[in-house]
Design a protein around this motif. Structure first.
Motif, PDB file in Angstrom:
ATOM      1  N   ASP A  51       3.383   5.251  -3.047  1.00 16.06           N
ATOM      2  CA  ASP A  51       2.563   6.446  -2.902  1.00 16.06           C
ATOM      3  C   ASP A  51       1.426   6.249  -1.905  1.00 16.06           C
ATOM      4  O   ASP A  51       1.043   7.181  -1.211  1.00 16.06           O
ATOM      5  CB  ASP A  51       2.000   6.859  -4.272  1.00 16.06           C
ATOM      6  N   PHE A  52       0.876   5.043  -1.840  1.00 12.29           N
ATOM      7  CA  PHE A  52      -0.207   4.740  -0.905  1.00 12.29           C
ATOM      8  C   PHE A  52      -0.416   3.231  -0.914  1.00 12.29           C
ATOM      9  O   PHE A  52       0.276   2.508  -1.635  1.00 12.29           O
ATOM     10  CB  PHE A  52      -1.508   5.461  -1.277  1.00 12.29           C
ATOM     11  N   ASP A  53      -1.349   2.770  -0.096  1.00 14.33           N
ATOM     12  CA  ASP A  53      -1.708   1.363  -0.162  1.00 14.33           C
ATOM     13  C   ASP A  53      -3.084   1.219  -0.808  1.00 14.33           C
ATOM     14  O   ASP A  53      -3.758   2.214  -1.096  1.00 14.33           O
ATOM     15  CB  ASP A  53      -1.663   0.696   1.221  1.00 14.33           C
ATOM     16  N   ALA A  54      -3.494  -0.010  -1.031  1.00 11.10           N
ATOM     17  CA  ALA A  54      -4.711  -0.263  -1.802  1.00 11.10           C
ATOM     18  C   ALA A  54      -5.967   0.224  -1.097  1.00 11.10           C
ATOM     19  O   ALA A  54      -7.002   0.411  -1.749  1.00 11.10           O
ATOM     20  CB  ALA A  54      -4.840  -1.763  -2.105  1.00 11.10           C
ATOM     21  N   SER A  55      -5.905   0.441   0.213  1.00 15.03           N
ATOM     22  CA  SER A  55      -7.083   0.941   0.925  1.00 15.03           C
ATOM     23  C   SER A  55      -7.300   2.431   0.698  1.00 15.03           C
ATOM     24  O   SER A  55      -8.375   2.951   0.990  1.00 15.03           O
ATOM     25  CB  SER A  55      -6.944   0.669   2.425  1.00 15.03           C
ATOM     26  N   ASP A  56      -6.292   3.125   0.185  1.00 11.78           N
ATOM     27  CA  ASP A  56      -6.389   4.573  -0.036  1.00 11.78           C
ATOM     28  C   ASP A  56      -6.607   4.932  -1.501  1.00 11.78           C
ATOM     29  O   ASP A  56      -6.513   6.104  -1.866  1.00 11.78           O
ATOM     30  CB  ASP A  56      -5.102   5.264   0.452  1.00 11.78           C
ATOM     31  N   HIS A  57      -6.878   3.955  -2.330  1.00 11.65           N
ATOM     32  CA  HIS A  57      -6.929   4.210  -3.767  1.00 11.65           C
ATOM     33  C   HIS A  57      -7.953   3.290  -4.402  1.00 11.65           C
ATOM     34  O   HIS A  57      -8.099   2.134  -3.997  1.00 11.65           O
ATOM     35  CB  HIS A  57      -5.539   3.971  -4.382  1.00 11.65           C
ATOM     36  N   GLY A  58      -8.653   3.784  -5.394  1.00 14.24           N
ATOM     37  CA  GLY A  58      -9.594   2.930  -6.116  1.00 14.24           C
ATOM     38  C   GLY A  58      -8.880   1.804  -6.828  1.00 14.24           C
ATOM     39  O   GLY A  58      -7.798   1.986  -7.385  1.00 14.24           O
ATOM     40  N   THR A  59      -9.497   0.639  -6.815  1.00 11.86           N
ATOM     41  CA  THR A  59      -8.836  -0.547  -7.358  1.00 11.86           C
ATOM     42  C   THR A  59      -8.984  -0.686  -8.865  1.00 11.86           C
ATOM     43  O   THR A  59      -8.381  -1.581  -9.462  1.00 11.86           O
ATOM     44  CB  THR A  59      -9.399  -1.807  -6.682  1.00 11.86           C
ATOM     45  N   SER A  60      -9.770   0.171  -9.498  1.00  9.75           N
ATOM     46  CA  SER A  60     -10.041  -0.004 -10.932  1.00  9.75           C
ATOM     47  C   SER A  60      -8.790   0.165 -11.783  1.00  9.75           C
ATOM     48  O   SER A  60      -8.717  -0.371 -12.895  1.00  9.75           O
ATOM     49  CB  SER A  60     -11.117   0.982 -11.386  1.00  9.75           C
ATOM     50  N   SER A  61      -7.801   0.904 -11.276  1.00  9.07           N
ATOM     51  CA  SER A  61      -6.583   1.140 -12.061  1.00  9.07           C
ATOM     52  C   SER A  61      -5.537   0.066 -11.860  1.00  9.07           C
ATOM     53  O   SER A  61      -4.478   0.106 -12.489  1.00  9.07           O
ATOM     54  CB  SER A  61      -5.976   2.499 -11.706  1.00  9.07           C
ATOM     55  N   PHE A  62      -5.812  -0.908 -11.005  1.00  7.15           N
ATOM     56  CA  PHE A  62      -4.811  -1.940 -10.745  1.00  7.15           C
ATOM     57  C   PHE A  62      -4.708  -2.886 -11.938  1.00  7.15           C
ATOM     58  O   PHE A  62      -5.726  -3.317 -12.494  1.00  7.15           O
ATOM     59  CB  PHE A  62      -5.184  -2.750  -9.507  1.00  7.15           C
ATOM     60  N   PRO A  63      -3.499  -3.231 -12.338  1.00  2.89           N
ATOM     61  CA  PRO A  63      -3.351  -4.179 -13.453  1.00  2.89           C
ATOM     62  C   PRO A  63      -3.960  -5.529 -13.110  1.00  2.89           C
ATOM     63  O   PRO A  63      -3.790  -6.042 -11.999  1.00  2.89           O
ATOM     64  CB  PRO A  63      -1.830  -4.284 -13.625  1.00  2.89           C
TER      65      PRO A  63
END
Length: 638
Positions: A307-319
């Motif tokens: 859906d996107f890469d980590a630069s386009d999304h907040g990292t708080s939801s990453f496992p």
């Protein structure tokens, strides 16, 4: 869907592996040629298996020879072949000069004995002395009858046994689609040439990155040109044309798909979509691009729908576990380019992933891992909260079971082209990871120990490099007197001065000479490990100076490139970036070198390194405990 130019006769689908069929035919011919005077019962006692093994070890092997300008020719080696005959065939087939050249296979320069070359191996033809101008044309023959001389299949896998099964299915899908007229699609982003290859339904299934279209390679389509294959690239300890096998190495080292690296293999692939800067048969590259069929050696990686890469999304939801696993891999392979843009994120609507979360992470773009020297790595995840959480028991068990020597043996078997210096970096970093994790350090702390700092205008070695430098100093004390070192011969740089050209103005600081000459005022660097703990906590936000510096880097992992005017479009960006490699490459500092040691010295160095590392980690833990006690005060009891 644009129509592909028809492929010349003889360029069709061939099995990836032809060895068994050829062996059986040769064995049958050998049995038929046996003298009729032999007794029949003796003939019957000659096992066919032994004959097949004989011809497998001494018969014909298919290899792929690449020139420093990117041309590739597949050929079969006979038992009598040597480097001269290979060069002669290359000259006749491609019309390229072979005088004053060397045929190389990884670190080895090939001469008479080619018996150790395995089937499907890539070889490289390089000039012995490279002093040409960066404006020298890149001559890459792509004449109409070129492919008649190289009757390889559309896609042929180079070696591989571990990754073969998963990638082979993708290769079959891609070949079927190409023969049905489904064209690949060039990828506009990134600094190098890369292409989406599709299946017969038009879905993206693979990403292909030709080695001669890497940044600064001869056929780079985006203006980053000026270097031949085998010369220093984006990172000076990663040579141009060698990022592809590093992509494969990262996949092979991701045991049990622990970090989710997509399946990757090295291939020889043929298509008219590939970019050629200067065809020798006349005409402009743009005019010839859709009319010429060219073969390339490239990395072939499964495309991951995301859906996107980590630069386009907040990292708080990453496992937490996903971040830890990517970080563990990055530390092992000394990744110098782990920015947020090469961590893909897939949302799992209505379901959960491997770790019970609704997002899944996939690390990609490992072409700048396993450098030939310790440089300044870049770990984006250092700034993520997940990296400060302690490792789980499962992760600690995985780290404990890592065996660097077994990994080295595996890479030598699966990727014999890999250089010894890269393997030494892998061993060193795996040992460092195992010791640091066992001492209780979290992922962020381990990453910070590997990252360099700037103090004023000087770049200082990382804590890992400091330990290595002290180990080199102890090794120098153990070694007998060496007049080479006394004469001040330059031992810091991995590449020869003939190859470097204008690169030999690398900044060096005698204070950090890893050889430890006496009388230079060199202080024991282990004390820096303890001092840095207090300094790292002086900032109000709790971050070290190296973390602040790292967060200010662009997504190229600390490399800054000239930005193109967005209003000029894609063509304008190419012209804006079309400068020589010497102008664009950043300078590098090497504080310690690993590749100049022989096998005995390397083993002693590792022993010294492990001893010093344990001491340094113990001192760090003691200093951290003292610092915590000062913060809490003596009246606090728990």
């Amino acid at each position: 869907m644009s129509g592909a130019s028809p492929l010349p006769d003889g360029v069709g689908l061939r099995p990836v592996r032809r060895a068994h069929q050829e062996e059986e035919e040769a064995a049958a011919a050998a049995a038929a040629a046996m003298s009729p005077n032999l007794e029949s019962h003796i003939k019957s006692q000659v096992p066919a298996l032994l004959l097949r093994r004989f011809f497998a070890g001494r018969g014909r092997r298919r290899v792929f020879v690449q020139t420093e300008t990117g041309c590739v020719l597949g050929m079969d080696l006979d038992r009598s072949d040597n480097a001269h005959t290979v060069k002669r065939r290359l000259q006749l087939a491609l019309n390229v000069p072979t005088g004053e050249t060397s045929l190389t296979f990884g670190d080895r320069v090939l001469e008479n004995d080619l018996s150790f070359i395995r089937p499907d191996s890539p070889l490289l033809l390089t000039r012995n002395s490279i002093n040409r101008s960066c404006s020298t044309p890149c001559l890459c023959p792509v004449s109409k009858d070129f492919e008649h001389k190289d009757r390889s299949g559309l896609v042929e896998m180079l070696g591989c046994s571990i990754s073969c099964a998963r990638v082979k299915r993708l290769v079959d899908d891609v070949v079927t689609a190409i023969r049905s007229g489904v064209d690949p699609v060039p990828i506009g982003s990134g600094l190098g040439g890369s292409y989406y290859f599709r299946n017969i339904s038009g879905d993206r299934v693979a990403i292909v990155k030709p080695t001669d279209e890497e940044p600064f390679a001869p056929n780079n389509p985006k203006g980053f040109v000026g270097r031949a294959l085998g010369q220093p690239g984006l990172k000076k300890s990663v040579r141009v044309g060698e990022t592809g096998f590093r992509e494969v190495a990262a996949y092979l080292l991701d045991h049990d798909n622990f970090a989710n690296v997509p399946p990757t293999a090295l291939v020889k692939i043929t298509h008219s979509i590939f970019h050629i800067n200067c065809p020798v048969n006349g005409g402009s590259p743009a005019h010839d691009q859709k009319q010429q069929v060219s073969s390339k050696i490239a990395s072939f990686q499964q495309f991951i729908a995301h859906d996107f890469d980590a630069s386009d999304h907040g990292t708080s939801s990453f496992p937490v576990a996903a971040v830890h696993r990517i970080g563990i891999l990055d530390i092992r392979i000394f990744n110098t380019d782990r920015h947020a843009g090469n961590v893909l994120v897939r949302k799992l609507d209505g379901g959960t992933g491997r770790f019970g979360c609704q997002t899944e992470l996939f690390p990609i773009d490992h072409g700048l891992c396993l450098p030939e020297n310790l440089e300044d790595p870049y770990f984006e995840w250092i700034h993520w909260a997940q990296s400060s959480i302690p490792f789980s028991e499962e992760e600690l068990e995985y780290i404990k079971n890592l065996d660097p020597m077994r990994d080295v043996a595996m890479l030598r078997r699966e990727l014999p082209i890999i250089r010894e210096a890269c393997l030494r970096v892998l061993v060193l970093c795996t040992i460092f990871l195992k010791e640091a994790a066992a001492s209780g350090l979290c992922l962020a702390e381990i990453g910070e120990m590997m990252t360099r700092e700037f103090r004023g205008l000087e770049e200082e070695p990382s804590k890992l490099e400091v330990v290595c430098m002290e180990a080199r100093r102890k090794l120098a004390e153990w070694e007998p007197y060496s007049p080479v070192i006394e004469q001040g011969e330059d031992m810091d740089f991995q590449f020869s001065l003939d190859m470097l050209g204008e690169y030999n103005d690398v900044i060096r600081s005698p204070r950090f000479n890893g050889l430890g000459a006496k009388g230079n005022g060199f202080r024991n660097p282990l004390s820096k490990l303890v001092e840095s703990i207090d300094e790292d906590n002086d900032d109000d936000d709790g971050r070290s100076e190296s973390s602040k510096r790292s967060s200010e880097r662009v997504h190229s992992g600390g490399l800054k490139f000239p930005s193109a005017d967005k209003s000029s479009g894609s063509n304008g960006s190419v012209h804006a970036l079309n400068r020589s490699a010497d102008e664009q490459l950043p300078s590098s500092v090497y504080f310690v070198r690993l590749s100049d040691m022989n096998a005995e010295e390397w083993n002693i160095f590792l022993e010294k390194f492990q001893e010093l590392l344990k001491e340094a980690l113990q001192e760090r833990a003691a200093a951290a405990g003292q610092r915590m006690k000062q913060r809490l005060g003596t009246s606090c009891k728990f």
